[in-house]
Design a protein around this motif. Structure first.
Motif, PDB file in Angstrom:
ATOM      1  N   LEU A   7       0.826  -1.210   0.000  1.00 29.48           N
ATOM      2  CA  LEU A   7       0.000   0.000   0.000  1.00 29.48           C
ATOM      3  C   LEU A   7       0.861   1.262   0.000  1.00 29.48           C
ATOM      4  N   MET A   8       1.952   1.258   0.751  1.00 35.22           N
ATOM      5  CA  MET A   8       2.861   2.409   0.776  1.00 35.22           C
ATOM      6  C   MET A   8       3.554   2.586  -0.569  1.00 35.22           C
ATOM      7  N   ILE A   9       3.954   1.500  -1.210  1.00 43.47           N
ATOM      8  CA  ILE A   9       4.598   1.585  -2.521  1.00 43.47           C
ATOM      9  C   ILE A   9       3.612   2.100  -3.556  1.00 43.47           C
ATOM     10  N   MET A  10       2.380   1.629  -3.516  1.00 43.61           N
ATOM     11  CA  MET A  10       1.383   2.107  -4.474  1.00 43.61           C
ATOM     12  C   MET A  10       1.058   3.581  -4.249  1.00 43.61           C
ATOM     13  N   CYS A  11       1.054   4.018  -2.999  1.00 43.45           N
ATOM     14  CA  CYS A  11       0.797   5.430  -2.705  1.00 43.45           C
ATOM     15  C   CYS A  11       1.917   6.314  -3.245  1.00 43.45           C
ATOM     16  N   SER A  12       3.148   5.865  -3.115  1.00 48.17           N
ATOM     17  CA  SER A  12       4.264   6.657  -3.643  1.00 48.17           C
ATOM     18  C   SER A  12       4.263   6.665  -5.168  1.00 48.17           C
ATOM     19  N   LEU A  13       3.879   5.564  -5.796  1.00 48.34           N
ATOM     20  CA  LEU A  13       3.775   5.544  -7.252  1.00 48.34           C
ATOM     21  C   LEU A  13       2.647   6.444  -7.739  1.00 48.34           C
ATOM     22  N   ILE A  14       1.553   6.500  -7.008  1.00 51.62           N
ATOM     23  CA  ILE A  14       0.460   7.414  -7.359  1.00 51.62           C
ATOM     24  C   ILE A  14       0.921   8.854  -7.240  1.00 51.62           C
ATOM     25  N   MET A  15       1.720   9.153  -6.209  1.00 51.08           N
ATOM     26  CA  MET A  15       2.268  10.501  -6.077  1.00 51.08           C
ATOM     27  C   MET A  15       3.149  10.866  -7.267  1.00 51.08           C
ATOM     28  N   ILE A  16       3.968   9.943  -7.716  1.00 50.34           N
ATOM     29  CA  ILE A  16       4.859  10.203  -8.845  1.00 50.34           C
ATOM     30  C   ILE A  16       4.054  10.448 -10.112  1.00 50.34           C
ATOM     31  N   PHE A  17       3.051   9.620 -10.371  1.00 52.57           N
ATOM     32  CA  PHE A  17       2.270   9.778 -11.586  1.00 52.57           C
ATOM     33  C   PHE A  17       1.354  10.991 -11.540  1.00 52.57           C
ATOM     34  N   CYS A  18       0.869  11.373 -10.358  1.00 46.06           N
ATOM     35  CA  CYS A  18       0.088  12.616 -10.247  1.00 46.06           C
ATOM     36  C   CYS A  18       0.974  13.833 -10.506  1.00 46.06           C
ATOM     37  N   GLY A  19       2.183  13.811  -9.999  1.00 46.74           N
ATOM     38  CA  GLY A  19       3.115  14.896 -10.275  1.00 46.74           C
ATOM     39  C   GLY A  19       3.486  14.966 -11.740  1.00 46.74           C
ATOM     40  N   LEU A  20       3.653  13.820 -12.378  1.00 42.05           N
ATOM     41  CA  LEU A  20       3.977  13.783 -13.795  1.00 42.05           C
ATOM     42  C   LEU A  20       2.824  14.297 -14.641  1.00 42.05           C
ATOM     43  N   SER A  21       1.604  13.899 -14.289  1.00 41.38           N
ATOM     44  CA  SER A  21       0.452  14.372 -15.062  1.00 41.38           C
ATOM     45  C   SER A  21       0.227  15.866 -14.872  1.00 41.38           C
ATOM     46  N   SER A  22       0.462  16.392 -13.677  1.00 39.93           N
ATOM     47  CA  SER A  22       0.317  17.837 -13.486  1.00 39.93           C
ATOM     48  C   SER A  22       1.444  18.597 -14.166  1.00 39.93           C
ATOM     49  N   PHE A  23       2.628  18.004 -14.258  1.00 41.90           N
ATOM     50  CA  PHE A  23       3.726  18.640 -14.978  1.00 41.90           C
ATOM     51  C   PHE A  23       3.427  18.717 -16.472  1.00 41.90           C
ATOM     52  N   ILE A  24       2.796  17.680 -17.002  1.00 36.78           N
ATOM     53  CA  ILE A  24       2.484  17.660 -18.427  1.00 36.78           C
ATOM     54  C   ILE A  24       1.301  18.561 -18.754  1.00 36.78           C
ATOM     55  N   LYS A  28       1.154  26.411 -17.520  1.00 33.04           N
ATOM     56  CA  LYS A  28       0.949  27.829 -17.811  1.00 33.04           C
ATOM     57  C   LYS A  28       1.945  28.689 -17.041  1.00 33.04           C
ATOM     58  N   HIS A  29       2.184  28.343 -15.798  1.00 37.11           N
ATOM     59  CA  HIS A  29       3.105  29.097 -14.947  1.00 37.11           C
ATOM     60  C   HIS A  29       4.345  28.257 -14.662  1.00 37.11           C
ATOM     61  N   LEU A  30       5.459  28.933 -14.461  1.00 35.37           N
ATOM     62  CA  LEU A  30       6.698  28.253 -14.092  1.00 35.37           C
ATOM     63  C   LEU A  30       6.607  27.688 -12.675  1.00 35.37           C
ATOM     64  N   LEU A  31       5.909  28.388 -11.787  1.00 33.71           N
ATOM     65  CA  LEU A  31       5.781  27.919 -10.410  1.00 33.71           C
ATOM     66  C   LEU A  31       5.005  26.601 -10.341  1.00 33.71           C
ATOM     67  N   ASN A  32       3.974  26.434 -11.169  1.00 35.63           N
ATOM     68  CA  ASN A  32       3.241  25.168 -11.195  1.00 35.63           C
ATOM     69  C   ASN A  32       4.143  24.021 -11.634  1.00 35.63           C
ATOM     70  N   SER A  33       4.994  24.285 -12.604  1.00 33.08           N
ATOM     71  CA  SER A  33       5.907  23.246 -13.073  1.00 33.08           C
ATOM     72  C   SER A  33       6.914  22.870 -11.992  1.00 33.08           C
ATOM     73  N   LEU A  34       7.429  23.872 -11.290  1.00 29.84           N
ATOM     74  CA  LEU A  34       8.391  23.586 -10.218  1.00 29.84           C
ATOM     75  C   LEU A  34       7.748  22.820  -9.067  1.00 29.84           C
ATOM     76  N   LEU A  35       6.508  23.169  -8.726  1.00 34.09           N
ATOM     77  CA  LEU A  35       5.820  22.449  -7.645  1.00 34.09           C
ATOM     78  C   LEU A  35       5.514  21.011  -8.037  1.00 34.09           C
ATOM     79  N   SER A  36       5.148  20.767  -9.286  1.00 29.30           N
ATOM     80  CA  SER A  36       4.896  19.391  -9.699  1.00 29.30           C
ATOM     81  C   SER A  36       6.188  18.574  -9.734  1.00 29.30           C
ATOM     82  N   LEU A  37       7.307  19.211 -10.116  1.00 34.02           N
ATOM     83  CA  LEU A  37       8.591  18.505 -10.054  1.00 34.02           C
ATOM     84  C   LEU A  37       8.967  18.145  -8.624  1.00 34.02           C
ATOM     85  N   GLU A  38       8.726  19.058  -7.693  1.00 37.66           N
ATOM     86  CA  GLU A  38       9.024  18.764  -6.291  1.00 37.66           C
ATOM     87  C   GLU A  38       8.106  17.678  -5.736  1.00 37.66           C
ATOM     88  N   PHE A  39       6.856  17.639  -6.208  1.00 44.98           N
ATOM     89  CA  PHE A  39       5.939  16.586  -5.759  1.00 44.98           C
ATOM     90  C   PHE A  39       6.390  15.227  -6.279  1.00 44.98           C
TER      91      PHE A  39
END
Length: 100
Positions: A7-24, A28-39
């Motif tokens: 469950l912990m591994i799946m939660c971390s993988l979901i975090m990675i893919f949510c950050g990747l989808s928000s990065f893609i 519009k803003h550079l700050l949104n891209s930086l926050l998604s990279l940090e996530f």
């Protein structure tokens, strides 16, 4: 019954893919891209620390990774401040190679 480590591994993988989808999708803003990279980096750090805790004594590698992530975040924020001071905003559409 679901294993807690799975469950912990799946939660971390979901975090990675949510950050990747928000990065893609939200670029519009550079700050949104930086926050998604940090996530994404937070999800990778969580996955790395889970895997290193299984091995036992290799926790220093995750601390080294966390140090690199902090340096990347500080560099991104300093570039954001520089761009906002020079261009007035952080929209990607207002950046031009000719203006530099």
């Amino acid at each position: 019954m679901v294993n807690f480590s799975f469950l912990m591994i799946m939660c971390s993988l979901i975090m990675i893919f949510c950050g990747l989808s928000s990065f893609i999708s939200y670029h519009k803003h550079l700050l949104n891209s930086l926050l998604s990279l940090e996530f994404m980096m937070l999800g990778i750090f969580w996955l790395l620390s889970l895997q290193m805790s299984v091995l036992g004594s290799e926790i220093y590698f995750s601390l080294f990774f966390l140090t690199l992530v902090v340096c990347e975040g500080a560099l991104g924020l300093s570039l954001l401040v520089l761009i906002v001071r020079s261009h007035g905003n952080d929209y990607f559409k207002s950046f031009s190679v000719l203006v530099c």
